[in-house]
Motif scaffolding. Structure first.
Motif, short mmCIF file in Angstrom:
data_model
loop_
_atom_site.label_atom_id
_atom_site.label_comp_id
_atom_site.label_asym_id
_atom_site.label_seq_id
_atom_site.Cartn_x
_atom_site.Cartn_y
_atom_site.Cartn_z
N ASP A 105 17.35 5.30 12.90
CA ASP A 105 16.30 5.35 11.87
C ASP A 105 16.40 6.65 11.08
O ASP A 105 16.30 6.66 9.86
CB ASP A 105 14.92 5.27 12.53
CG ASP A 105 14.60 3.84 12.89
OD1 ASP A 105 15.44 2.95 12.56
OD2 ASP A 105 13.54 3.61 13.51
N LEU A 106 16.56 7.70 11.87
CA LEU A 106 16.59 9.01 11.23
C LEU A 106 17.75 9.12 10.25
O LEU A 106 17.62 9.70 9.18
CB LEU A 106 16.70 10.11 12.30
CG LEU A 106 15.40 10.50 12.94
CD1 LEU A 106 15.64 11.52 14.04
CD2 LEU A 106 14.45 11.08 11.89
N ILE A 107 18.86 8.54 10.68
CA ILE A 107 20.03 8.60 9.79
C ILE A 107 19.78 7.72 8.56
O ILE A 107 20.14 8.07 7.43
CB ILE A 107 21.30 8.14 10.53
CG1 ILE A 107 21.63 9.19 11.61
CG2 ILE A 107 22.46 8.00 9.57
CD1 ILE A 107 22.66 8.72 12.60
N ALA A 108 19.15 6.56 8.80
CA ALA A 108 18.95 5.61 7.69
C ALA A 108 17.91 6.13 6.70
O ALA A 108 18.00 5.84 5.50
CB ALA A 108 18.52 4.26 8.25
N TRP A 109 16.97 6.85 7.19
CA TRP A 109 15.83 7.22 6.34
C TRP A 109 16.23 7.98 5.07
O TRP A 109 15.87 7.60 3.97
CB TRP A 109 14.84 8.05 7.18
CG TRP A 109 13.61 8.37 6.43
CD1 TRP A 109 12.65 7.53 6.04
CD2 TRP A 109 13.23 9.66 5.95
NE1 TRP A 109 11.66 8.18 5.37
CE2 TRP A 109 12.01 9.50 5.30
CE3 TRP A 109 13.82 10.93 6.01
CZ2 TRP A 109 11.34 10.58 4.70
CZ3 TRP A 109 13.16 11.99 5.42
CH2 TRP A 109 11.93 11.81 4.77
#
Lengths: 198, 513
Positions: free
Chosen positions: B461-465
């Motif tokens: 998620d963190l990478i995608a955000w």
């Protein structure tokens, strides 16, 4: 001081009496298998360590471990139970095989003097065995506390005589009033027999 | 014949005297017929090889040690991947041809290697067995920080002696000398070593006694410190030494206790009720304490463990019976605890304490009493028979041979018939606890897995955000492209038409005055 004797003769109660009655107990909360007690004689103070042993027959074989190096052994029997008296004689035989030779002062203690009405072992019998084997004899009652302090006093006296003689005179010991009871190397022959108690 | 040799001894051929290498110099019999120069070369070569071999050996030992260490502390995880111990001898096969003293040296070394190996293998075996059986892990920090401990103890000792000033220095000197002395006596039997240590205690105690003018308390204090210091230093060489069969006895006792696994609390007539949580807590603590004994180095610390264990037993009995325990209750309970705990190297520990503890501690005092009880327990377990458990001899035999069991448990691999009985019904509280712990562990691991999953998805998620944000920004930028209007630069009031109607700006006026 080591307490020996069959199970149910009141060793532990005796030990409790010794430890609790007055002066000093190490840790009354923990149990009454190991206790210390300070006894004052006229000119010295002795610190007794009281080691209780398990009396059940099955542990008979391991008890020599307890009384090695002990200064006094109290052989306890129940005057209202003849078999405990016989057991006591067995203990005695073993004690004699292993040690004796003066380093250990042995008392024959007829306990439960309060149950005199159910007596199965007479005073004479106990006395006879004791004088035959060269032991000290006393009848006590852990329940009523009868003769307990006398016993302690006389044990202290004998032990003191035994080790005091070995260590070379009283004067030396007066300077160091606390005598370790379980002192290891006492080899003073001590063979006299006398009657203590009733 | 003899004449001839004698003649040869006198009239030696010139060529016999020359260096065997044929360098033209004279040789010497002591250098195997080589001249000094050639001999040195030859010798250096051998030395070099020796050194290399030593290195190889040292590395091997290191690996072995690590393997042993790993097997001790990671037995559960690594039990299958334990590297096979490499043969330390192979490196020396080529050395056979060298001169005699080299050979001797090598022999000595291989002997040492085997000793080291011997030392490692049984202990690691013991420990890993223990672990799998008990589900308790001995704290790994103990062996790892051994050297640190030694240093710490030395430091403490010096600090302690500083307070004593001059006699302190004297004591320190004596102790150091004694330790050096002892290390030179390594080959003596355990009993002689024990005698040396006891003599040392005795002498020191006597001297201290005269120094402190009979104050036995301060003497005791000093003696305790001395014992701590000396025994920490000597522990490795005198605990369970090679010269005795302590180790064999340890294994025998351990197997004996394992064979007696079926003994129940009732058979020993122990007055402890493990149903009461406080009691079972005390029992567990007692077991832990008696096991912990093995990890201590100083005899007195070991004694302290025994005493702690005993106290726990006493409180357990006290809680059960509601009255102070007597020796009649205590000894069976201690036996039960020892059977349950199967303390590692029990015999070695008992021997070690007997040999090297200060005798005044051993024969008197509470510690001495409890230690005697432990000795009794060990002796009793060795001699234990049907009668002492109130069983018939046949029953006893059946239980011992594993043909029957008072409980339905038998998960140990020692009895092949019962090894298949996987469906264990835990009637034993310890087993129940074990199962409970296992369940908990599996629960924990599944929870950890889910935690890991969650963490990974969080990471994703963190990478995608930032990407999403970037995309959105781009979208918006595309949707509403930034239009740059042409700016017309003009004066602020350029298009103000009413300028002319404004009153003229105020002009400064000078007033009289």
């Amino acid at each position: 001081m080591v307490l020996l004797g069959g199970s149910g003769v009141g060793k532990s109660s005796l030990a409790m009496r010794f430890g609790r009655d007055e002066f000093y107990t190490t840790s009354p909360t923990v149990g009454c298998a190991y206790m210390t007690r300070v006894v004052h004689l006229s000119d010295v103070t002795l610190r007794f360590e009281i080691w209780d042993t398990a009396g059940q027959e099955k542990y008979h074989s391991v008890t020599p471990l307890y009384y090695r190096g002990a200064h006094a052994a109290l052989l306890v029997y129940d005057i209202s139970k003849r078999e405990t008296f016989i057991r006591a004689q067995m203990w005695l035989k073993e004690l004699e095989n292993q040690y004796i030779q003066g380093s250990t002062v042995i008392w024959l203690v007829g306990n439960k003097g309060d149950l005199a009405q159910n007596r199965q072992v007479s005073v004479q019998e106990g006395q006879g065995l004791a004088s035959h084997k060269g032991l000290f004899f006393i009848e006590t009652s852990a329940l009523s506390g009868e003769h307990i302090s006398e016993l302690l006093q006389s044990v202290a006296h004998r032990v003191y005589e035994s080790i005091g003689g070995h260590q070379g005179g009283l004067s030396e010991w007066q300077e160091t009033p606390i005598v370790e009871l379980q002192h290891r190397d006492t080899s003073n022959p001590f063979a006299s027999c006398c009657k203590v108690g009733p | 014949m003899s004449q001839r040799t004698e003649r040869r001894g006198i009239h030696v051929d010139q060529s016999d005297l020359l260096c065997k290498k044929g360098c033209g110099y004279y040789g010497n019999a002591a250098w195997q017929g080589l001249c000094s120069k050639c001999w040195r070369e030859e010798y250096q070569r051998v030395r070099q090889k020796q050194i290399q071999d030593d290195w190889a050996l040292a590395e091997k030992l290191q690996r072995e040690e690590e393997a042993a260490y790993a097997s001790v502390h990671g037995a559960q995880a690594l039990s299958h991947s334990q590297p096979a111990a490499s043969q330390p001898h192979t490196g020396h096969a080529s050395l056979g041809a060298f001169s005699k003293f080299e050979e001797k040296k090598t022999n000595e070394k291989t002997r040492k290697v085997t000793t080291v190996k011997k030392f490692f293998s049984p202990s690691s075996r013991t420990a890993s067995k223990k672990e799998t059986q008990e589900g308790k892990t001995p704290s790994p920090s103990i062996s790892r920080h051994a050297s640190f401990d030694t240093e710490q103890v030395s430091k403490d000792f010096v600090d302690f002696l500083k307070n004593l000033q001059k006699p302190g220095r004297e004591i320190h000197k004596q102790c150091r000398a004694f330790i050096v002395n002892m290390s030179s006596k390594k080959d003596l039997g355990a009993d002689e070593l024990s005698e040396c240590v006891q003599d040392f205690y005795q002498n020191l105690a006597d001297r201290l006694m005269s120094h402190f003018k009979g104050s036995s308390e301060s003497v005791e204090q000093v003696m305790d410190q001395v014992e701590k210091y000396i025994m920490t230093r000597l522990y490795k060489s005198v605990f369970c030494p090679e010269t005795t069969d302590d180790e064999k006895k340890d294994l025998a006792t351990q197997n004996r206790i394992r064979a007696l696994h079926w003994v129940t609390i009732e058979m020993l007539c122990v007055s402890m009720d493990e149903e009461i949580p406080e009691v079972s807590e005390n029992v567990v603590k007692a077991i832990t304490d008696v096991i912990e004994m093995d990890s201590k180095r100083v005899p007195r610390d070991k004694l302290a463990c025994i005493t702690r264990c005993s106290k726990h037993i006493f409180s357990a009995i006290r809680i059960t019976k509601n009255e102070p325990a007597s020796a009649d209750d205590f000894l069976p309970a201690l036996i039960y605890i020892v059977l349950k705990a199967n303390p590692p190297r029990l015999q070695s520990n008992i021997q070690y304490i007997t040999r090297f503890c200060n005798p005044s501690r051993l024969m008197t005092g509470e510690d001495g009493y409890y230690f005697t009880n432990l000795c009794c327990a060990a002796a009793f377990i060795e001699k234990l028979d049907a009668q002492s458990l109130n069983l018939s001899p046949e029953e006893f035999e059946r239980y011992m041979s594993g043909q029957a069991s008072p409980r339905l448990n038998n998960s140990e691999g020692e009895w092949p018939h019962s090894g298949s009985a996987v469906g264990v019904t835990p009637t034993n509280p310890v087993l129940a606890q074990l199962n409970h712990n296992l369940e908990m562990l599996s629960g924990l691991s599944s929870r950890q897995e889910s935690l890991m999953e969650a963490a990974q998805s969080l990471q994703a998620d963190l990478i995608a955000w930032p990407k999403n944000v970037q995309r959105e920004v781009n979208d918006i930028l595309e949707k509403y492209p930034l239009e740059i209007m042409s700016r017309t630069v003009s004066a602020i009031d350029a298009n103000n038409m009413d300028n002319d109607q404004l009153p003229p700006p105020l002009t400064p006026q000078v007033f009289a005055g």
